[in-house]
Design a protein around this motif. Sequence first.
Motif, short mmCIF file in Angstrom:
data_model
loop_
_atom_site.label_atom_id
_atom_site.label_comp_id
_atom_site.label_asym_id
_atom_site.label_seq_id
_atom_site.Cartn_x
_atom_site.Cartn_y
_atom_site.Cartn_z
N UNK A 1 15.15 -24.70 52.78
CA UNK A 1 16.31 -24.53 53.66
C UNK A 1 16.39 -25.68 54.65
N UNK A 2 17.58 -25.89 55.18
CA UNK A 2 17.75 -26.90 56.23
C UNK A 2 17.08 -26.43 57.52
N UNK B 1 23.82 -21.69 49.95
CA UNK B 1 22.87 -22.67 49.44
C UNK B 1 23.52 -23.78 48.64
N UNK B 2 24.74 -23.55 48.14
CA UNK B 2 25.35 -24.52 47.22
C UNK B 2 25.56 -25.90 47.84
N UNK B 3 26.23 -26.02 49.00
CA UNK B 3 26.39 -27.37 49.56
C UNK B 3 25.05 -28.02 49.91
N UNK B 4 24.06 -27.21 50.30
CA UNK B 4 22.74 -27.76 50.63
C UNK B 4 22.07 -28.31 49.37
N UNK B 5 22.18 -27.56 48.27
CA UNK B 5 21.64 -28.04 47.01
C UNK B 5 22.28 -29.34 46.56
N UNK B 6 23.59 -29.44 46.74
CA UNK B 6 24.29 -30.68 46.40
C UNK B 6 23.78 -31.84 47.25
N UNK C 1 16.98 -23.00 46.65
CA UNK C 1 17.56 -23.64 47.84
C UNK C 1 18.54 -22.70 48.51
N UNK C 2 18.49 -22.63 49.86
CA UNK C 2 19.50 -21.90 50.62
C UNK C 2 19.85 -22.72 51.85
#
Length: 373
Positions: A191-192, A105-110, A157-158
């Motif tokens: 989520x994406x 989830x970290x890069x998506x949150x960014x 977020x994930x």
Amino acid sequence: MQKAMNKPAKIGTYHAEDVQFLLKDLSDVRLEDSAMNRESKIQSGGHYSESLPIEYQPPKDYVDLFWKTLQDYKQKVALCVGVVAEQIYQVKGDQTILVSLARAGTPVGILIKRYIKLRFGVSLPHYSISIIRDRGIDVNAIQYIRNEHPVGKIQFVDGWTGKGAISIELTKACKDFGQKYGVSLDDTLAVIADPGYCTTLFGTREDFLIPSACLNSTVSGLVSRTVLNEQYIGKDDFHGAKYYRDLLAEDVSNEFIDVITSEFASVMKDAAAAATEKLQDNIETGFLGMADVKKIQAEFSIESTHYIKPGVGETTRVLLRRVPWKILMRDPSSPFVKHILMLAEEKGVEVVPYPELNYLCCGLIKSVKGMQK
């Protein structure tokens, strides 16, 4: 609620303005074990969160495929991020606190944070915390966030959904937190991609390749999976993780973020329109992927659904860090499974045609009980 003693860990290669990790730094602890040893322990009753897999470093042609995939689908990923970000901001506004589930989830949150900053001129707080299947969310991290932002609205977020285990875990954790502390948390997971129909907040329900799923820590800020091992984590500690400084030369985390971010301006109009339409729709979940999982479990005589990992992202994880048995493939010609076919060939894993799958593919974990370690 008492003031938490923990502070964000200064780990990883992401910029401090992009994310704060609410994790205990276990970089100096030896936690890695071979895939076979870990699998044996997990299948004999141990928990996956007590140790870490050895970080797989792929060959050059696989990394080249990552870069090609990123270039091919950067706009698609950017659009899906934009659709999610627009929905979050329309509903929660500038009181939003982005809380990524480490580590996918970290890069998506960014990316969501970057999109909202570019689109609305607001820099939202963004934390990355641990959630672990069957063990719940890091309550100390949630308490820290609430102490820092008492009127904020948490948005979890994930990266994507598989069969929905983490979505179910999050719902349970939010309910437990509410009962214990009298605080209501929104368990909607952003989520994406949601191919498992596990959430109402997503960019797409297509089972497509999010390029960050291809790699391990080298696209996640060089941060490991999260660890919950009572030998190293006390009751007042955050869950733990390692910072793999030895992989700095291979790290592409910020490059991945920048490539997607550079596409945001071109997708904003379409993202805003799609988000408005989604917010007006009566979107349901249904966890449709579990029907696939139950059918596969019966057909292949698999002991536990934990050994069945549907979807492109989850199948990739099986090949990167578990002991794979078979890969079920709906459409081997799909561009989203090239890396999976490459990994399966490298590791000698059988790919079985399975056209009736709702997902593009599904990874099956080998039963290793009784096998020599």
